[in-house]
Design a protein around this motif. Sequence first.
Motif, PDB file in Angstrom:
ATOM      1  N   ASP A  81       0.835  -1.205   0.000  1.00 52.05           N
ATOM      2  CA  ASP A  81       0.000   0.000   0.000  1.00 52.05           C
ATOM      3  C   ASP A  81       0.867   1.252   0.000  1.00 52.05           C
ATOM      4  O   ASP A  81       2.021   1.238   0.400  1.00 52.05           O
ATOM      5  CB  ASP A  81      -0.868   0.014   1.247  1.00 52.05           C
ATOM      6  N   GLU A 137       4.511  -3.328   7.100  1.00 52.80           N
ATOM      7  CA  GLU A 137       3.404  -2.840   6.270  1.00 52.80           C
ATOM      8  C   GLU A 137       2.836  -1.581   6.901  1.00 52.80           C
ATOM      9  O   GLU A 137       2.915  -1.397   8.108  1.00 52.80           O
ATOM     10  CB  GLU A 137       2.277  -3.871   6.224  1.00 52.80           C
ATOM     11  N   GLU A 191      -7.198  -4.466   6.311  1.00 52.18           N
ATOM     12  CA  GLU A 191      -8.036  -5.206   5.404  1.00 52.18           C
ATOM     13  C   GLU A 191      -8.532  -6.438   6.125  1.00 52.18           C
ATOM     14  O   GLU A 191      -7.763  -7.117   6.799  1.00 52.18           O
ATOM     15  CB  GLU A 191      -7.176  -5.586   4.200  1.00 52.18           C
TER      16      GLU A 191
END
Lengths: 199, 199, 199, 199, 199, 199
Positions: free
Chosen positions: C3, C25, C86
């Motif tokens: 991302d 992340e 997510e």
Amino acid sequence: EKDSYQGNEFAGVVTGLAWTEVGGEILYVETSLSKGKGGLTLTGNLGDVMKESAVIAMEYIKAHAEALQLPSDIFERWNVHVHVPEGAIPKDGPSAGITMATSISSGFTQRKVRKDVAMTGEITLRGKVLPVGGIKEKILAAKRAGIKEIILSADNRKHIEDIKDIYLSGLSFHYVKTLQEVLDYALLPEKIDNPLNII
Amino acid sequence: EKDSYQGNEFAGVVTGLAWTEVGGEILYVETSLSKGKGGLTLTGNLGDVMKESAVIAMEYIKAHAEALQLPSDIFERWNVHVHVPEGAIPKDGPSAGITMATSISSGFTQRKVRKDVAMTGEITLRGKVLPVGGIKEKILAAKRAGIKEIILSADNRKHIEDIKDIYLSGLSFHYVKTLQEVLDYALLPEKIDNPLNII
Amino acid sequence: EKDSYQGNEFAGVVTGLAWTEVGGEILYVETSLSKGKGGLTLTGNLGDVMKESAVIAMEYIKAHAEALQLPSDIFERWNVHVHVPEGAIPKDGPSAGITMATSISSGFTQRKVRKDVAMTGEITLRGKVLPVGGIKEKILAAKRAGIKEIILSADNRKHIEDIKDIYLSGLSFHYVKTLQEVLDYALLPEKIDNPLNII
Amino acid sequence: EKDSYQGNEFAGVVTGLAWTEVGGEILYVETSLSKGKGGLTLTGNLGDVMKESAVIAMEYIKAHAEALQLPSDIFERWNVHVHVPEGAIPKDGPSAGITMATSISSGFTQRKVRKDVAMTGEITLRGKVLPVGGIKEKILAAKRAGIKEIILSADNRKHIEDIKDIYLSGLSFHYVKTLQEVLDYALLPEKIDNPLNII
Amino acid sequence: EKDSYQGNEFAGVVTGLAWTEVGGEILYVETSLSKGKGGLTLTGNLGDVMKESAVIAMEYIKAHAEALQLPSDIFERWNVHVHVPEGAIPKDGPSAGITMATSISSGFTQRKVRKDVAMTGEITLRGKVLPVGGIKEKILAAKRAGIKEIILSADNRKHIEDIKDIYLSGLSFHYVKTLQEVLDYALLPEKIDNPLNII
Amino acid sequence: EKDSYQGNEFAGVVTGLAWTEVGGEILYVETSLSKGKGGLTLTGNLGDVMKESAVIAMEYIKAHAEALQLPSDIFERWNVHVHVPEGAIPKDGPSAGITMATSISSGFTQRKVRKDVAMTGEITLRGKVLPVGGIKEKILAAKRAGIKEIILSADNRKHIEDIKDIYLSGLSFHYVKTLQEVLDYALLPEKIDNPLNII
Ligand SMILES: [Ca+2]
Ligand SMILES: [Ca+2]
Ligand SMILES: [Ca+2]
Ligand SMILES: [Ca+2]
Ligand SMILES: [Ca+2]
Ligand SMILES: [Ca+2]
Ligand SMILES: [Ca+2]
Ligand SMILES: [Ca+2]
Ligand SMILES: [Ca+2]
Ligand SMILES: [Ca+2]
Ligand SMILES: [Ca+2]
Ligand SMILES: [Ca+2]
């Protein structure tokens, strides 16, 4: 055998795309409202992540009631029940997010859902539409079921472009970045025949 | 030994068909109402999917109270208890959906259930009746129990047509697409003797 | 693929740093408010420790409402929903604590979150910021995502100093000891465009 | 050693028959009422199916309050506690159904339970009494405990007739089809000494 | 690396001693109050027995409100949140009992906690302080962290006497039999700076 | 090392006898009351059967309030907390039943518990006292702890008579059939010093 598209005569019924062990499948998300105090019931043999999708969808709709021209007290006067047939099949994952949000929105507004459309995509609380997996299998299932148009995340465009054109004939794609775009496109301005008097 | 059909003198008691390890069986769904505030109690050693069937049935009936000529506040004045004997046998799956919906509807309306009828079929929240498995075994069990007519999904017609005629003698089949058709057919206009004063 | 940073146009959306099996992340914490009675909903496939972080953050904000210029009755008039996309990825651990607290604070104040900033750090109930693990992997993820500044515990300074300078170019670090310092720095004085009318 | 019959001086105490790993046994079902709002408490190391029996019994009694000459508001004014000693032994199965229903009925009516009687049988919500297993072992246990009469389902008659007469001497059998027959027979018209003032 | 003592400027923050797989450690128990109706929230990755310690502590304080000069209705006007950092470490066992009771008491009274003190001991509901295990490891951890005085059960005196003097230099021990002695000693008469207005 | 008897200065503290892997042990049951609405809290690392004992005891006392000269509304004005130290030891089984009932009764009446007495026995809802196992080990533990008199079920008399006299010297036994006999004997007429004002 596989299911086929079932029309758009009901408010609250929206076609989604699922990816299961036996390949892609279409599924239906159904929303029904009954008088109550804001309860949310979820059925259809749903896993925790799929239940969370419904909770997120509900929250988004509450926070954006105005955009759907819904009075803000409406959510305290109705119970919402979201069901995903078929009960014998366990279902999970976030990819039904936009389908659930569209189903609930159609239930409250009694607006008709666009014909021959299926959709797949995760939603976030702020209304972003995230890409999902299993795109190829889902496309094949949609085509087989008679779907003509598919709504999905702009971040899934590359996965569509990787599929051979022969598999895509007869299908068009509507790419979105936000849930608001999904609702604007998938919910038609007119209500269904004999709408409930919700508002 | 196997069970046999037990008549239709009670409101809220409806004959279903189950498919178990030892073959087909008939089962009864019983609904009882007691004064309360809308509680729903489910007993009979039921798995999660079978419990969901009752929740869906209840929701459908609430949303379609008018079609059953029920006042909309009735659901806040009664508790509903749905039981499936026999407690020693674990039961699951969605196929009792239409049986449960008919049982609850009969409980609220006190209308008599059509005689010598059994039924099997999954329901969805919008009132669609989905096909179920184990049709052959269920048919044999129904016949053995003295059932004369079976209500099931139009999508199960092909499974009936695959069965040799000799097994079907004495049985007729009533195919349906919607729960409303089930209720219209299975609930007789007259009430049972000595009905409860529910409404 | 990974991302990238998504801007700061929404209130309640704050960038965090996670350390997963596949390396570092970035993640987003989203807070949405809807009218209610003080409920707290947590979604995003969160483990128990991560859920506790949100509970601690909420409690801290309630106890320090004045410092955020929030009326003390505000928490009884709104429901708070915190989501971490997510949904397919299980998330756990305490390191999102300061991100959650900043997200909820931005949701209530509608103040803009500082641009190009990510953060990681455990909070305690008294408002201390504790160091967290996986610093190197998180730094690399932040850089790759276009983050320019990172907020973290002063007790993590030594872990940053252990990283080769080449990996740190283009990044600055804002070390904190308390949550109050995080909020003072990360929440800009101005509100977002079209803020909700919360207070 | 094994238990022996303990008389009928208490309201709400009814003798049942259980079938365990070590053979047949008698058990007691005890009901106690305390002022409250209709709560139902179940103790005695009971499995889910046995707990369901109590729920079904309670529901039946509520729906048939008139037949027991109980005012319909009585159930909102008392809490019901059903206990099955002995706590160290896990108990399950539906066969205590009629014993539980008789125990609760005696508790509310304060009517004496017929002397020297034990019973075993599953109940359904409409008040049918279903046959149960382990009949031979239960009979032997009843005899050893000094029981003189046993109430059981008419569908268990064949299991009694399969037992050699020598084991049956001194025992009589009262076969029933409905719970109403059980209550009519097992509850004597007179109240216990020093009855509670329940109604 | 290991934690060090952090001063006593906050009400509701008390230093405890834990015994983990990697040896002894100090831990902090933090209590925060927010306006509410008497809720109790427990966080910090706590096991069931450690959660019970907080419940017992809370109950003791309610029953002995007068000794702390707290009005008896105070417990219905505040929610209590007890947290034990660090969330990544599972914690269990009864030995934090006196630490939790002191933390909650300091939270309600806003009284300062005695400086440079740590404590370990199980509490009972009547206020007895029971001995705990791992004394040697805990002592070493306390010393390393800069603690100067340790409060523990009189029944742990023998375990201290078994430790070589060299390990005890710079530490003093305060033995107690009751929780009241702990509170009398560990809570200073003066309030912290800028106390909350709780009463 | 093993525990020793701790006197009878507290209301609500009663000595029981447990049988564990390492032999017999004494245990304490503590009851504390705080103003409330009838809640029941159980702590001490208790298993389900032992928790049920407390529920049964509470129910018995509610149903027999008059015999303890307690006003019937008292149970709606107080919360009851029953704790069994020590938290590190899991405890289960029904044998603490009479100890719990005596503890709760002493808590409500503030009556002193008879000195130098321990007890063990299961209770039923109607107030019968059932025999328990591990008698020899419990007797040895009681003697070692300085107990002089033991209350137990008349059905345990034979187990005492099987023990050699040498082990029984200095101990007397009080056999009971009912919980009422336990309470009549174990609760002295006088209140403790400085009793709470419960009624
Ligand atoms: Ca399908
Ligand atoms: Ca999915
Ligand atoms: Ca059967
Ligand atoms: Ca089935
Ligand atoms: Ca990602
Ligand atoms: Ca983490
Ligand atoms: Ca026995
Ligand atoms: Ca049984
Ligand atoms: Ca540490
Ligand atoms: Ca510990
Ligand atoms: Ca001990
Ligand atoms: Ca025991």
